[in-house]
Design a protein around this motif. Structure first.
Motif, mmCIF file in Angstrom:
data_model
loop_
_atom_site.group_PDB
_atom_site.id
_atom_site.type_symbol
_atom_site.label_atom_id
_atom_site.label_comp_id
_atom_site.label_asym_id
_atom_site.label_seq_id
_atom_site.Cartn_x
_atom_site.Cartn_y
_atom_site.Cartn_z
ATOM 1 N N GLU A 232 0.846 -1.190 0.000
ATOM 2 C CA GLU A 232 0.000 0.000 0.000
ATOM 3 C C GLU A 232 0.886 1.247 0.000
ATOM 4 O OE1 GLU A 232 -2.613 -0.083 3.306
ATOM 5 O OE2 GLU A 232 -3.732 -1.835 2.619
ATOM 6 N N ALA A 233 0.439 2.260 -0.735
ATOM 7 C CA ALA A 233 1.180 3.522 -0.748
ATOM 8 C C ALA A 233 1.043 4.193 0.602
ATOM 9 C CB ALA A 233 0.627 4.429 -1.849
ATOM 10 N N GLY A 234 2.151 4.730 1.116
ATOM 11 C CA GLY A 234 2.081 5.377 2.415
ATOM 12 C C GLY A 234 3.408 5.959 2.841
ATOM 13 N N GLU A 235 3.395 6.538 4.046
ATOM 14 C CA GLU A 235 4.587 7.165 4.596
ATOM 15 C C GLU A 235 5.543 6.103 5.135
ATOM 16 O OE1 GLU A 235 2.704 9.478 7.540
ATOM 17 O OE2 GLU A 235 1.731 10.820 6.117
ATOM 18 N N ALA A 236 6.833 6.412 5.124
ATOM 19 C CA ALA A 236 7.877 5.533 5.676
ATOM 20 C C ALA A 236 7.846 4.143 5.060
ATOM 21 C CB ALA A 236 7.745 5.443 7.199
ATOM 22 N N SER A 237 7.631 4.076 3.749
ATOM 23 C CA SER A 237 7.589 2.778 3.081
ATOM 24 C C SER A 237 8.087 2.912 1.639
ATOM 25 C CB SER A 237 6.171 2.206 3.094
ATOM 26 O OG SER A 237 5.270 3.078 2.424
ATOM 27 N N ALA A 238 8.339 1.744 1.027
ATOM 28 C CA ALA A 238 8.644 1.668 -0.401
ATOM 29 C C ALA A 238 7.445 1.009 -1.058
ATOM 30 C CB ALA A 238 9.914 0.852 -0.628
ATOM 31 N N PHE A 239 6.909 1.609 -2.107
ATOM 32 C CA PHE A 239 5.632 1.133 -2.637
ATOM 33 C C PHE A 239 5.503 1.419 -4.136
ATOM 34 C CE2 PHE A 239 5.193 5.388 -0.892
ATOM 35 C CZ PHE A 239 4.542 6.091 -1.888
ATOM 36 N N GLU A 240 4.400 0.966 -4.699
ATOM 37 C CA GLU A 240 4.109 1.164 -6.116
ATOM 38 C C GLU A 240 3.157 2.344 -6.271
ATOM 39 O OE1 GLU A 240 3.483 -3.237 -7.740
ATOM 40 O OE2 GLU A 240 2.701 -2.927 -5.711
ATOM 41 N N SER A 241 3.636 3.448 -6.794
ATOM 42 C CA SER A 241 2.735 4.566 -7.076
ATOM 43 C C SER A 241 1.812 4.201 -8.226
ATOM 44 C CB SER A 241 3.536 5.822 -7.443
ATOM 45 O OG SER A 241 4.096 6.414 -6.303
ATOM 46 N N LEU A 242 2.371 3.518 -9.200
ATOM 47 C CA LEU A 242 1.593 3.015 -10.338
ATOM 48 C C LEU A 242 2.128 1.613 -10.629
ATOM 49 C CD1 LEU A 242 -0.645 4.066 -12.201
ATOM 50 C CD2 LEU A 242 1.115 4.756 -13.815
ATOM 51 N N PRO A 243 1.458 0.574 -10.127
ATOM 52 C CA PRO A 243 1.981 -0.792 -10.239
ATOM 53 C C PRO A 243 2.468 -1.141 -11.647
ATOM 54 C CG PRO A 243 0.026 -0.791 -8.872
ATOM 55 C CD PRO A 243 0.157 0.599 -9.436
ATOM 56 N N GLY A 244 3.686 -1.637 -11.706
ATOM 57 C CA GLY A 244 4.272 -2.035 -12.977
ATOM 58 C C GLY A 244 4.936 -0.918 -13.740
ATOM 59 N N GLU A 245 4.783 0.341 -13.228
ATOM 60 C CA GLU A 245 5.289 1.467 -14.013
ATOM 61 C C GLU A 245 6.071 2.502 -13.198
ATOM 62 O OE1 GLU A 245 3.511 4.491 -17.435
ATOM 63 O OE2 GLU A 245 2.337 2.790 -16.701
ATOM 64 N N ILE A 246 5.566 2.852 -12.018
ATOM 65 C CA ILE A 246 6.238 3.874 -11.201
ATOM 66 C C ILE A 246 6.379 3.377 -9.759
ATOM 67 C CG2 ILE A 246 6.115 6.205 -10.254
ATOM 68 C CD1 ILE A 246 4.621 7.051 -12.774
ATOM 69 N N LEU A 247 7.620 3.410 -9.248
ATOM 70 C CA LEU A 247 7.929 2.977 -7.883
ATOM 71 C C LEU A 247 8.361 4.180 -7.054
ATOM 72 C CD1 LEU A 247 10.035 -0.205 -8.766
ATOM 73 C CD2 LEU A 247 7.600 -0.108 -8.175
ATOM 74 N N THR A 248 8.010 4.157 -5.771
ATOM 75 C CA THR A 248 8.285 5.293 -4.892
ATOM 76 C C THR A 248 8.755 4.810 -3.525
ATOM 77 O OG1 THR A 248 6.605 6.658 -5.979
ATOM 78 C CG2 THR A 248 7.266 7.333 -3.771
ATOM 79 N N TYR A 249 9.634 5.574 -2.911
ATOM 80 C CA TYR A 249 9.963 5.302 -1.508
ATOM 81 C C TYR A 249 10.039 6.622 -0.749
ATOM 82 C CZ TYR A 249 14.940 6.657 -2.018
ATOM 83 O OH TYR A 249 16.114 7.352 -2.222
ATOM 84 N N ALA A 250 9.822 6.551 0.567
ATOM 85 C CA ALA A 250 9.831 7.740 1.407
ATOM 86 C C ALA A 250 11.007 7.699 2.372
ATOM 87 C CB ALA A 250 8.525 7.836 2.188
ATOM 88 N N THR A 251 11.663 8.822 2.547
ATOM 89 C CA THR A 251 12.679 8.953 3.586
ATOM 90 C C THR A 251 12.038 9.673 4.769
ATOM 91 O OG1 THR A 251 13.454 11.026 2.595
ATOM 92 C CG2 THR A 251 14.621 9.002 2.002
ATOM 93 N N GLU A 252 12.479 9.363 5.968
ATOM 94 C CA GLU A 252 11.830 9.878 7.174
ATOM 95 C C GLU A 252 12.856 10.086 8.280
ATOM 96 O OE1 GLU A 252 9.198 11.422 9.205
ATOM 97 O OE2 GLU A 252 8.032 10.069 7.917
ATOM 98 N N THR A 253 12.847 11.294 8.854
ATOM 99 C CA THR A 253 13.743 11.573 9.977
ATOM 100 C C THR A 253 12.979 11.776 11.280
ATOM 101 O OG1 THR A 253 13.709 13.979 9.686
ATOM 102 C CG2 THR A 253 15.353 12.737 8.426
ATOM 103 N N GLY A 254 11.653 11.894 11.181
ATOM 104 C CA GLY A 254 10.862 12.105 12.383
ATOM 105 C C GLY A 254 10.529 13.563 12.630
ATOM 106 N N THR A 255 11.016 14.464 11.779
ATOM 107 C CA THR A 255 10.696 15.882 11.905
ATOM 108 C C THR A 255 9.777 16.298 10.761
ATOM 109 O OG1 THR A 255 12.598 16.586 10.575
ATOM 110 C CG2 THR A 255 12.937 16.327 12.957
ATOM 111 N N ALA A 256 9.152 17.458 10.915
ATOM 112 C CA ALA A 256 8.191 17.928 9.909
ATOM 113 C C ALA A 256 8.814 18.044 8.526
ATOM 114 C CB ALA A 256 7.611 19.277 10.342
#
Length: 362
Positions: A232-256
């Protein structure tokens, strides 16, 4: 003689490369398990780093919804994500001996000094340091502080036995941190020893994965969180923005401002980084008619990417006015692109309730 020395060096180098080739670039946990016992001690850290990559890669294959990704693509995505965290200097402290931060006598001395501090002096110092809008805000702040730090303000005197126990617990924690700090050679050896002990029976446990992560990089942890593969697409994860075509990951430090998203478009056997907010003057002028001058997007804002019937990419994300905090966009926007270079705004809405009332951008 020189020829013999040269030959010996070549043979040794070949031997080292042959050993490393057993696990370097190997993304199969099954295959890595088979050679685990043959890995020399001085290569254990690199072996477990590769085992961590293999686990991460296999997690992607398992949880991603699209099941026809090539191994090449998922390996590249794995390496791209983990390259953000790999590294971190390991300090050699093999000859160091643990030293407590304070002695028992000094601990007692500090405690007695603390008992003699007038709480009103502490309140006065805090009040001078912080700015309050009014007396009511100041009153609520100190009431909350006293609830959180009741023992500080009440100053109930502790028995020698209580103090001794507190001191011993403090030093025990310091000693444990000294012996397990992954950024030091002593801590790394402890981690590798524990990994070896657990490898045969607990290679999927949370503790084992945590140790793999600590071995992988001293930078992972508080203030630099690793995104894990998710279906599932979400924060603090690596996921498929568009399955089979676009991949996304989030970086997170814990600050705004510490969160950001990174997307990649699959093109053949490559993943190409894309941007979702490279706006030109025309785009800005159109949106400004509805959001007013000073609007902005934020790297931390989550976004979705969909594809319409004619093959255009439609992006939905938060839009910030000049007065918005980075954690709370007051508007939403949709816009489209075909190449992630030029964008056309489509519609905009205020984030006033769950059911957005969209306005078409003309």
């Amino acid at each position: 003689m020189k020829k013999l020395l040269l030959l010996s060096a070549v043979i040794f180098s070949t031997f080292v490369l042959a050993q490393q080739s057993k696990f370097s670039g190997n993304y199969s946990t099954k295959s890595l398990k088979e050679i685990h016992k043959t890995v020399p001690e001085n290569e254990k850290s690199e072996f477990y780093k590769q085992y961590f990559r293999a686990l991460y890669f296999e997690d992607m294959k398992d949880v991603f919804n699209y099941k026809n990704y090539s191994d090449i693509i998922l390996k590249k995505f794995t390496d791209t994500i983990l390259s953000h965290y790999d590294g971190g200097e390991v300090v050699s402290n093999d000859n160091e001996v643990f030293k407590p931060s304070t002695t028992w006598d000094k601990y007692l001395e500090d405690y007695n000094a603390y008992l003699n501090i007038d709480p009103k002096e502490t309140d006065s110092l805090i009040a001078k340091t912080l700015l309050f809008r009014d007396k009511e805000e100041k009153k609520k702040f100190f009431e909350g502080l006293k609830v959180q730090m009741g023992s500080y303000f009440d100053k109930a005197e502790k028995s020698p036995e209580q103090l001794k126990k507190e001191y011993e617990e403090l030093i025990a924690v310091e000693k444990e941190n000294f012996e397990n700090d992954q950024s030091t050679s002593i801590g790394l050896k402890t981690i590798l020893y524990t990994l070896d002990q657990q490898f045969a029976t607990q290679e999927t446990s949370e503790e084992f994965r945590y140790l793999l992560q600590k071995n992988f990089s001293s930078s992972i942890g508080f203030g630099n969180y690793l995104p894990y593969p998710s279906n599932e697409a979400g924060e603090a994860s690596a996921f498929e923005s568009l399955p089979g075509e676009i991949l996304t990951y989030a970086t997170e430090t814990g600050t705004a401002e510490g969160r950001s998203f990174h997307s990649y478009k699959i093109t053949g056997d490559n993943i190409i980084p894309i941007t979702i907010d490279s706006f030109d003057d025309n785009f800005y002028k159109k949106v400004s008619k509805y959001a007013k001058t000073g609007w902005r997007t934020e790297p931390r804002a989550f976004y979705t990417i969909e594809k319409n019937k004619i093959g255009e990419y439609v992006i939905s994300t938060g839009l910030y006015t000049v007065d918005d905090f980075s954690t709370a966009p007051s508007m939403s926007i949709e816009y489209k692109t075909t190449d992630f270079k030029s964008f056309t705004p489509l519609r905009i809405a205020k984030n006033e309730d769950d059911n957005l009332v969209w306005k078409k951008i003309k």
